[in-house]
Design a protein around this motif. Sequence first.
Motif, mmCIF file in Angstrom:
data_model
loop_
_atom_site.group_PDB
_atom_site.id
_atom_site.type_symbol
_atom_site.label_atom_id
_atom_site.label_comp_id
_atom_site.label_asym_id
_atom_site.label_seq_id
_atom_site.Cartn_x
_atom_site.Cartn_y
_atom_site.Cartn_z
ATOM 1 N N ASN A 286 27.746 -55.837 169.895
ATOM 2 C CA ASN A 286 28.058 -54.514 169.366
ATOM 3 C C ASN A 286 26.799 -53.655 169.396
ATOM 4 O OD1 ASN A 286 30.449 -55.867 168.756
ATOM 5 N ND2 ASN A 286 30.757 -54.691 166.906
ATOM 6 N N TYR A 287 27.015 -52.352 169.539
ATOM 7 C CA TYR A 287 25.928 -51.395 169.746
ATOM 8 C C TYR A 287 26.052 -50.255 168.747
ATOM 9 C CZ TYR A 287 25.782 -53.996 174.072
ATOM 10 O OH TYR A 287 25.716 -55.026 174.987
ATOM 11 N N ASP A 288 24.910 -49.909 168.121
ATOM 12 C CA ASP A 288 24.888 -48.879 167.091
ATOM 13 C C ASP A 288 23.712 -47.941 167.319
ATOM 14 O OD1 ASP A 288 25.500 -47.553 164.666
ATOM 15 O OD2 ASP A 288 24.088 -48.822 163.572
ATOM 16 N N PRO A 289 23.961 -46.649 167.423
ATOM 17 C CA PRO A 289 25.264 -46.010 167.570
ATOM 18 C C PRO A 289 25.882 -46.343 168.937
ATOM 19 C CG PRO A 289 23.495 -44.358 167.365
ATOM 20 C CD PRO A 289 22.858 -45.694 167.367
ATOM 21 N N PRO A 290 27.207 -46.173 169.038
ATOM 22 C CA PRO A 290 27.882 -46.510 170.286
ATOM 23 C C PRO A 290 27.541 -45.535 171.398
ATOM 24 C CG PRO A 290 29.409 -45.441 168.782
ATOM 25 C CD PRO A 290 28.124 -45.655 168.027
ATOM 26 N N GLY A 291 27.865 -45.942 172.602
ATOM 27 C CA GLY A 291 27.670 -45.092 173.775
ATOM 28 C C GLY A 291 28.968 -44.932 174.537
ATOM 29 N N ASN A 292 28.808 -44.648 175.818
ATOM 30 C CA ASN A 292 29.947 -44.475 176.730
ATOM 31 C C ASN A 292 30.854 -43.315 176.314
ATOM 32 O OD1 ASN A 292 29.133 -46.414 178.534
ATOM 33 N ND2 ASN A 292 30.415 -48.023 177.668
#
Length: 137
Positions: free
Chosen positions: A124-130
């Motif tokens: 999981n990535y914080d903050p999100p991308g894409n």
Amino acid sequence: MVGFTEAHNEVRRPLGLADLSWDENVAAVAKAYAEKLASENCAFYHSMHPDYGENLYWSQGFMPTSQDVTASWASEVEFYDYESNSCKPGEQCGHYTQIVWATTERLGCGMAHCADNAEVWVCNYDPPGNWVGQHPY
């Protein structure tokens, strides 16, 4: 699991992007979701978590390392065209672009074993991308 941080940063550094840091809270969410997927016969679908970006990986018959998993996602760079900000038709590149999303700061990953000796991995990535219409960097 912290090896994921270095593996991701090795992909980001040549682009001049800031290093990601490991976050135990993000990792706990990833681990819980990996366990949920494993409990569902190693189901493979995104959580659609409102706060995090997400990459999934499935394996069976070998024990991948954090480097192997990250390299698999990063290999999608060959299908990504920065100028058009798109993937080659019929290919995926969103795992790669999530890794190199410039505004992402924190990472957390988890893995769970499935009943059939497969494994499911979640980062999981914080903050999100894409974000649609935005370049990753």
